[in-house]
Motif scaffolding. Structure first.
Motif: not given
Length: 339
Positions: A291-303
């Motif tokens: 569960t991720v919280q929005g930060t107002g910035e672009w964030v990259q995720y890698n799985y």
């Protein structure tokens, strides 16, 4: 009756004649030279063979190519010899042009004298469409016994073949430089830029603005989306390019299904997300549950998946149904790794 007897006699004579012709032909074929020797020199290969009585001349073959014909002496200097071990064959030829049925054979290659450095490799090419890695290939550098591959200016691998597949190549690209090597030193290098291809990449640039990603929209064979909440292609907030995907009270599942993966190995799912605030969920059928919280910035995720066998399936879910804030997604990709 006499006519039949004449036919039988003629047939017998014909068979006997043909048999005699075959026998004469076989008996008259020259013997091959008994021996061929190929001696390595600094810039030539020296060839000698035993004499064949009644031979009018000799034919010399290197690999699959005739390099000398009508040779009347039992020796030859090949000053265009290759640097790698190559087969030579010598045939005897009679006055009627009939070549010996067999041949003498030996193999040879050039020596590399002290002080002779290898030539630069030619025609270096690097792939950008191979999902396993970046494939490098080049033409031989004369006098090379091996090749050194540098990646982004750092020594990476030494090989003896004229190609190399970099399984650890990046999808963003790298500069590769290849040098010819022998015991006298190393040539100047030749460089090229190459990269590994994505298994798939969706940056939403091919969709019309306002397009809804419907359930069972396919990116390519076996790879598609299941969606809820009508995710929409928009130009409101792209990460790069001109478009991204907006999700409000909905979700998108990236699925590698309908026959499963083609290759044994590992698969990395990567994507960019932007949410001003509020949570969203990321989960999969290979062990991800965040569960991720929005930060107002672009964030990259890698799985990265575990080791999959050909035919196995997987899915990755991006779920933003808990609030009314818009979640933006861009550059959703799958990358394959053999190891």
């Amino acid at each position: 009756m006499k006519h039949i007897i004449h036919i039988i006699v003629l047939a017998v004579i014909t068979v006997v004649y043909i048999s005699c012709e075959k026998e004469d032909y076989a008996l008259q074929r020259l013997s091959a030279p008994a021996q061929l020797t190929a001696s390595r020199g600094d810039t030539s290969v020296f060839l000698k063979w035993t004499k064949v009585e009644d031979a009018s001349f000799y034919t010399l073959v290197r690999g699959l190519k005739v390099i000398a014909d009508s040779l009347t002496v039992e020796s030859y200097e090949d000053d265009s010899a290759p640097d790698t071990l190559t087969e030579y064959r010598i045939y005897a030829v009679d006055s009627q042009g009939w070549r010996s049925a067999t041949y003498a054979v030996d193999s040879g290659y050039l020596g590399i004298p002290d002080g002779i450095e290898p030539r630069v490799p030619a025609k270096l090419e690097a792939s950008d469409t191979n999902i396993e890695g970046c494939l490098l290939s080049w033409s031989a550098g004369r006098f090379a016994t091996s090749y050194k591959v540098y990646k982004n200016g750092t020594f990476y691998k030494e090989v003896t073949n004229k190609e190399f597949l970099d399984y650890a190549a990046s999808v963003t690209g790298a500069e590769y430089t290849v040098y010819s090597v022998n015991h006298n030193g190393m040539s100047k290098g030749i460089s090229v830029t190459g990269k590994k291809a994505y298994q798939c990449l969706d940056d939403y640039e091919t969709y019309e603005i306002g397009s809804v990603i419907e359930p069972w929209t396919f990116i390519q064979d076996r790879i598609g989306y299941y969606t809820e909440g009508n995710p929409l292609v928009t130009n409101e907030r792209p990460f790069n390019g001109t478009k991204s995907l907006s999700i409000k009270k909905g979700k998108i599942e990236l699925m590698f299904d309908w026959g499963g993966v083609w290759n044994d190995g590992y698969y990395t799912i990567s994507f960019m997300t932007y949410k001003a605030s509020g949570p969203f969920k990321l989960y999969s059928d290979f062990g991800i549950d965040d569960t991720v919280q929005g930060t107002g910035e672009w964030v990259q995720y890698n799985y990265r998946t575990g080791l999959l066998k050909a035919g196995d399936k997987f899915k990755m879910v991006i779920d933003s149904r808990e609030d009314d804030d818009i979640l933006y997604v861009d550059n959703l990709s799958i990358e394959y790794a053999k190891e």
